[in-house]
Design an enzyme around this catalytic site. Structure first.
Site, PDB file in Angstrom:
ATOM      1  N   LYS A  77       1.135  -1.443  -0.030  1.00 25.13           N
ATOM      2  CA  LYS A  77       0.241   0.134   0.152  1.00 25.13           C
ATOM      3  C   LYS A  77       0.680   1.140   0.151  1.00 25.13           C
ATOM      4  O   LYS A  77       0.972   2.004  -0.796  1.00 25.13           O
ATOM      5  CB  LYS A  77      -1.042  -0.291   1.567  1.00 25.13           C
ATOM      6  CG  LYS A  77      -2.067  -1.342   1.509  1.00 25.13           C
ATOM      7  CD  LYS A  77      -2.905  -1.017   2.963  1.00 25.13           C
ATOM      8  CE  LYS A  77      -1.988  -0.954   3.889  1.00 25.13           C
ATOM      9  NZ  LYS A  77      -1.182  -2.405   4.023  1.00 25.13           N
ATOM     10  N   ARG A 134      -9.794   0.609   8.302  1.00 24.42           N
ATOM     11  CA  ARG A 134      -9.075  -0.726   8.639  1.00 24.42           C
ATOM     12  C   ARG A 134     -10.459  -1.710   9.709  1.00 24.42           C
ATOM     13  O   ARG A 134      -9.872  -2.307  10.180  1.00 24.42           O
ATOM     14  CB  ARG A 134      -7.689  -0.859   9.497  1.00 24.42           C
ATOM     15  CG  ARG A 134      -6.834  -0.769   9.570  1.00 24.42           C
ATOM     16  CD  ARG A 134      -5.466  -0.911  10.451  1.00 24.42           C
ATOM     17  NE  ARG A 134      -4.181  -1.468   9.767  1.00 24.42           N
ATOM     18  CZ  ARG A 134      -3.409  -1.216   9.297  1.00 24.42           C
ATOM     19  NH1 ARG A 134      -3.015   0.420   8.655  1.00 24.42           N
ATOM     20  NH2 ARG A 134      -1.957  -1.518   9.086  1.00 24.42           N
ATOM     21  N   ARG A 183      11.743  -6.050   5.128  1.00 22.81           N
ATOM     22  CA  ARG A 183      11.636  -4.698   4.799  1.00 22.81           C
ATOM     23  C   ARG A 183      12.180  -3.588   5.450  1.00 22.81           C
ATOM     24  O   ARG A 183      12.522  -4.413   6.473  1.00 22.81           O
ATOM     25  CB  ARG A 183      10.316  -4.524   5.209  1.00 22.81           C
ATOM     26  CG  ARG A 183       9.901  -3.135   5.154  1.00 22.81           C
ATOM     27  CD  ARG A 183       8.551  -3.270   4.797  1.00 22.81           C
ATOM     28  NE  ARG A 183       6.979  -3.404   6.159  1.00 22.81           N
ATOM     29  CZ  ARG A 183       6.436  -2.512   6.319  1.00 22.81           C
ATOM     30  NH1 ARG A 183       5.202  -2.679   5.070  1.00 22.81           N
ATOM     31  NH2 ARG A 183       5.658  -3.026   7.630  1.00 22.81           N
TER      32      ARG A 183
HETATM   33  P1  ADP Z   1       1.068  -2.403   7.515  1.00 17.65           P
HETATM   34  O1  ADP Z   1      -0.017  -1.868   6.704  1.00 17.65           O
HETATM   35  O2  ADP Z   1       2.052  -2.788   6.655  1.00 17.65           O
HETATM   36  O3  ADP Z   1       0.802  -3.355   8.976  1.00 17.65           O
HETATM   37  P2  ADP Z   1       1.012   0.157   8.981  1.00 17.65           P
HETATM   38  O4  ADP Z   1       2.118   1.642   8.544  1.00 17.65           O
HETATM   39  O5  ADP Z   1      -0.319   0.753   7.660  1.00 17.65           O
HETATM   40  O6  ADP Z   1       1.410  -0.597   8.289  1.00 17.65           O
HETATM   41  O7  ADP Z   1       0.260   0.540  10.359  1.00 17.65           O
HETATM   42  C1  ADP Z   1       0.788  -0.182  11.327  1.00 17.65           C
HETATM   43  C2  ADP Z   1       0.462   0.090  12.571  1.00 17.65           C
HETATM   44  O8  ADP Z   1      -0.785   1.457  13.326  1.00 17.65           O
HETATM   45  C3  ADP Z   1      -0.856  -0.883  12.748  1.00 17.65           C
HETATM   46  O9  ADP Z   1      -0.421  -2.380  12.906  1.00 17.65           O
HETATM   47  C4  ADP Z   1      -1.704  -0.126  14.192  1.00 17.65           C
HETATM   48  O10 ADP Z   1      -1.582  -1.137  14.931  1.00 17.65           O
HETATM   49  C5  ADP Z   1      -1.590   1.111  14.135  1.00 17.65           C
HETATM   50  N1  ADP Z   1      -2.707   1.845  13.165  1.00 17.65           N
HETATM   51  C6  ADP Z   1      -2.348   2.313  11.530  1.00 17.65           C
HETATM   52  N2  ADP Z   1      -3.536   3.076  11.714  1.00 17.65           N
HETATM   53  C7  ADP Z   1      -4.038   1.951  11.825  1.00 17.65           C
HETATM   54  C8  ADP Z   1      -6.320   1.836  11.797  1.00 17.65           C
HETATM   55  N3  ADP Z   1      -6.409   2.697  10.872  1.00 17.65           N
HETATM   56  N4  ADP Z   1      -6.859   1.468  12.698  1.00 17.65           N
HETATM   57  C9  ADP Z   1      -6.203   1.275  13.517  1.00 17.65           C
HETATM   58  N5  ADP Z   1      -4.679   1.321  13.589  1.00 17.65           N
HETATM   59  C10 ADP Z   1      -3.749   1.443  13.356  1.00 17.65           C
END
Ligand code: ADP
Ligand code: ZN
Length: 215
Positions: free
Chosen positions: A13, A88, A124
């Site tokens: 993403k 999410r 990564r």
């Molecule tokens: P990835 O998609 O690789 O898991 P992200 O950088 O998008 O990583 O997210 C890292 C962490 O940040 C998630 O595991 C969660 O703990 C938190 N997070 C990010 N976006 C959200 C969201 N929309 N709702 C809840 N937690 C989030």
């Protein structure tokens, strides 16, 4: 255009959204990057979110929604955005509909099988200075451990450690995958084979957005 980049952790993403936002002149809004910045700066939100993130759990909806609502109220988000890592949960998707600049025009679902996700997440490396993303085997930096773009020292994210990775994939299946049905019912889903190289995926998503933009 309001675009949501959807997919499990490691689907690409951030890589795809980062490549598309310049051409589309809309901000790339990555909730994970925003949260990591809060953690780095030690804000109140960062302190409350950190333990969830390190364990690979979702940060509670009310914290995320407050952060996203404020971001979407900024001037650069009034004519569209590329959301990455949000929504999410189904509750987050419903809340997005109710935000003034919110809603979605298209949801790109990046499909990648779990074995490949595990391989990608463990290999990564990221640049904490500029946010660039590298892959040990398929997208290595020119000099090992050093960011091509800014010279920063590359690191592994703490939630890319094996136990946290397994937990993130489980959380994705249980809490995030249901969001696909939500957008599928609304006719907004566009699925892409995310296993090909980044260049091919970026081209396909770019073409899909161009087609939607004209429609
Ligand atoms: P990835 O998609 O690789 O898991 P992200 O950088 O998008 O990583 O997210 C890292 C962490 O940040 C998630 O595991 C969660 O703990 C938190 N997070 C990010 N976006 C959200 C969201 N929309 N709702 C809840 N937690 C989030
Ligand atoms: Zn860098």
């Amino acid at each position: 255009m309001r675009v949501i980049m959807f997919g499990p952790p490691g689907a690409g993403k951030g890589t795809i959204a980062g490549a598309l936002n310049e051409r589309w002149h809309v901000p790339h809004i990555a909730t994970g990057d925003m949260l990591r910045e809060h953690v780095r700066q030690g804000t109140d939100l960062g302190l409350r979110a950190q333990a969830y993130m390190e364990a690979g759990e979702l940060v509670p909806d009310e914290l995320i929604l407050e952060m996203v609502r404020a971001r979407l109220a900024e001037p650069d988000a009034q004519h569209g955005f590329l959301l990455d890592g949000f929504p999410r949960t189904v509750a987050q998707a419903e809340a997005l509909e109710r935000m003034p600049a919110g809603g979605a025009d298209v949801v790109i679902d990046l499909r990648v099988p779990e074995s490949e996700l595990l391989r990608r997440l463990s290999g990564r490396r990221v640049c904490p200075e500029c946010g660039a993303i590298y892959q040990a085997d398929t997208m290595p930096p020119r000099r090992p451990g050093v960011c091509d773009r800014c010279g920063g020292k590359l690191v592994q994210r703490s939630d890319d450690a094996p136990q946290a990775v397994r937990n993130r994939l489980e959380v994705y299946r249980a809490q995030t995958a249901p969001v696909l049905a939500y957008y599928g019912e609304r006719g907004l889903l566009y699925s892409v084979d995310g296993t090909r190289g980044a260049v091919a995926v970026i081209a396909e998503v770019g073409a899909a957005l161009t087609a939607r933009g004209r429609a």
